[in-house]
Design a protein around this motif. Structure first.
Motif, PDB file in Angstrom:
ATOM      1  N   SER A 216      -5.832   8.160 -10.254  1.00  0.00           N
ATOM      2  CA  SER A 216      -4.754   7.277 -10.166  1.00  0.00           C
ATOM      3  C   SER A 216      -4.277   6.714  -8.876  1.00  0.00           C
ATOM      4  O   SER A 216      -3.999   7.447  -8.580  1.00  0.00           O
ATOM      5  N   THR A 217      -4.271   5.706  -9.772  1.00  0.00           N
ATOM      6  CA  THR A 217      -4.305   4.554  -8.405  1.00  0.00           C
ATOM      7  C   THR A 217      -2.798   3.480  -8.469  1.00  0.00           C
ATOM      8  O   THR A 217      -2.020   3.507  -9.516  1.00  0.00           O
ATOM      9  N   THR A 218      -2.225   3.319  -7.256  1.00  0.00           N
ATOM     10  CA  THR A 218      -1.453   2.535  -7.090  1.00  0.00           C
ATOM     11  C   THR A 218      -1.885   1.066  -7.588  1.00  0.00           C
ATOM     12  O   THR A 218      -2.864   1.049  -7.874  1.00  0.00           O
ATOM     13  N   ARG A 219      -1.222  -0.322  -7.462  1.00  0.00           N
ATOM     14  CA  ARG A 219      -1.811  -0.937  -8.254  1.00  0.00           C
ATOM     15  C   ARG A 219      -1.294  -2.858  -7.594  1.00  0.00           C
ATOM     16  O   ARG A 219      -1.373  -3.727  -7.464  1.00  0.00           O
ATOM     17  N   MET A 220      -2.051  -2.220  -6.126  1.00  0.00           N
ATOM     18  CA  MET A 220      -1.756  -3.346  -5.375  1.00  0.00           C
ATOM     19  C   MET A 220      -2.799  -4.552  -5.400  1.00  0.00           C
ATOM     20  O   MET A 220      -3.856  -3.907  -5.414  1.00  0.00           O
ATOM     21  N   MET A 221      -2.922  -5.409  -5.053  1.00  0.00           N
ATOM     22  CA  MET A 221      -3.752  -6.749  -4.971  1.00  0.00           C
ATOM     23  C   MET A 221      -3.794  -6.711  -2.545  1.00  0.00           C
ATOM     24  O   MET A 221      -2.905  -6.962  -2.378  1.00  0.00           O
ATOM     25  N   CYS A 222      -5.218  -6.623  -2.871  1.00  0.00           N
ATOM     26  CA  CYS A 222      -4.833  -6.905  -1.579  1.00  0.00           C
ATOM     27  C   CYS A 222      -6.487  -8.161  -0.909  1.00  0.00           C
ATOM     28  O   CYS A 222      -6.668  -7.931  -1.906  1.00  0.00           O
ATOM     29  N   ASP A 223      -6.763  -8.111   0.490  1.00  0.00           N
ATOM     30  CA  ASP A 223      -7.220  -8.886   0.425  1.00  0.00           C
ATOM     31  C   ASP A 223      -9.101  -8.173  -0.052  1.00  0.00           C
ATOM     32  O   ASP A 223      -9.083  -7.375  -0.581  1.00  0.00           O
ATOM     33  N   ALA A 224      -9.504  -9.733  -0.272  1.00  0.00           N
ATOM     34  CA  ALA A 224     -11.252  -9.357  -1.239  1.00  0.00           C
ATOM     35  C   ALA A 224     -11.938  -8.587  -0.412  1.00  0.00           C
ATOM     36  O   ALA A 224     -12.898  -7.501  -0.999  1.00  0.00           O
ATOM     37  N   SER A 225     -11.815  -8.058   1.156  1.00  0.00           N
ATOM     38  CA  SER A 225     -12.768  -7.473   1.666  1.00  0.00           C
ATOM     39  C   SER A 225     -12.327  -5.410   1.227  1.00  0.00           C
ATOM     40  O   SER A 225     -13.245  -4.633   0.977  1.00  0.00           O
ATOM     41  N   LEU A 226     -10.903  -5.577   1.311  1.00  0.00           N
ATOM     42  CA  LEU A 226     -10.005  -4.775   1.034  1.00  0.00           C
ATOM     43  C   LEU A 226     -10.432  -4.080  -0.648  1.00  0.00           C
ATOM     44  O   LEU A 226     -11.174  -2.871  -0.884  1.00  0.00           O
TER      45      LEU A 226
END
Length: 266
Positions: A216-226
């Protein structure tokens, strides 16, 4: 401590150390051996020519001597391996081999002082109450503290590398320190961060294996490497992984052979 770097480097050094270990010598019966061997020692300081250098924060300088007379450790930048021979209250580390990486000037200065003091010299061993002092005849010395093994539960396990198809890779620089897991015995859950998003899942530990429920995760978008790191770690969930604890290193290996290595945080 950069345990992932130490682990990989020492694996390379071990064959050399074991080859040295075939020489004759008393490595296990002396009083010094009983107080020093089989313990993970963290280096606190090195004193050379009357000047004391404290181990730089995060350097991870350390030493461990096995019952077979082989020694492995870290000078602060480079990992090393050697043969340890005990005689009475003294120890001598010889046939030293080390990796050849370059680090920040402060780390390299500490490394030079430690390697000069530790290897190819007869050192008096004084071990008491979790403390160890190794002293050369000219007064140069190294002070160390026993470092306890980390527990699977309640420890912040920071992911340092991922392995797939037989190849281990360090996390991208942007992801360093951003991925970690913590197992809670009381709740039966694992929580943490996968590089970008926070995660929670059921975690059942039994017989050297950990069964992880759906993440179960949050739904953020980050840098491609992350996000790439996160996708790799997510494949450990909704399945069973074997785990191996070695002092302050945890390795999780999924049923498909992919694995993640983590080190114990503060």
């Amino acid at each position: 401590m950069d345990t992932q770097r130490l682990t990989l480097a020492v694996l390379t050094l071990l064959p050399l150390v074991m080859a040295c270990g075939s020489d004759s010598g008393d490595t296990g019966s002396a009083p010094a051996a009983s107080g020093m061997s089989g313990v993970h020692w963290r280096v606190d300081s090195v004193t050379v020519d009357g000047t004391t250098l404290q181990a730089p924060a995060g350097a991870g300088a350390g030493l461990r001597i096995g019952a077979d007379g082989t020694a492995v450790g870290d000078y602060g930048c480079n990992a090393f391996g050697a043969k340890a021979a005990f005689s009475g209250d003294r120890v001598e580390l010889t046939h030293a081999r080390q990796t050849l990486m370059a680090c920040a000037p402060r780390l390299m200065a500490f490394e030079r002082a430690m390697s000069r003091t530790l290897t190819d010299r007869s050192l008096t061993v004084r071990a008491e109450d979790g403390r160890l002092t190794l002293t050369a005849r000219d007064g140069d010395r190294i002070r160390l503290t026993e470092e306890k093994d980390a527990s699977l539960y309640g420890t912040k396990w920071t992911i340092t590398s991922l392995r797939a198809d037989g190849t281990a890779t360090n996390l991208p620089q942007r992801a360093t320190g951003s991925a970690y897991l913590t197992f809670d015995r009381k709740t039966g859950e694992v929580t943490g961060r996968l590089g970008c998003n926070h995660v929670t899942a059921r975690a059942t530990v039994r017989d050297g294996r950990i069964t992880l429920g759906p993440a179960s995760t949050t739904r953020m978008m980050c840098d491609a490497s992350l996000m790439d790191t996160e996708k790799s770690l997510l494949r450990l969930f909704s399945g069973t992984a074997t785990y191996r604890l070695d002092h302050r290193t945890l390795t999780l290996t999924s049923e498909n052979g992919e694995s993640a290595e983590a080190v114990a945080g503060p």
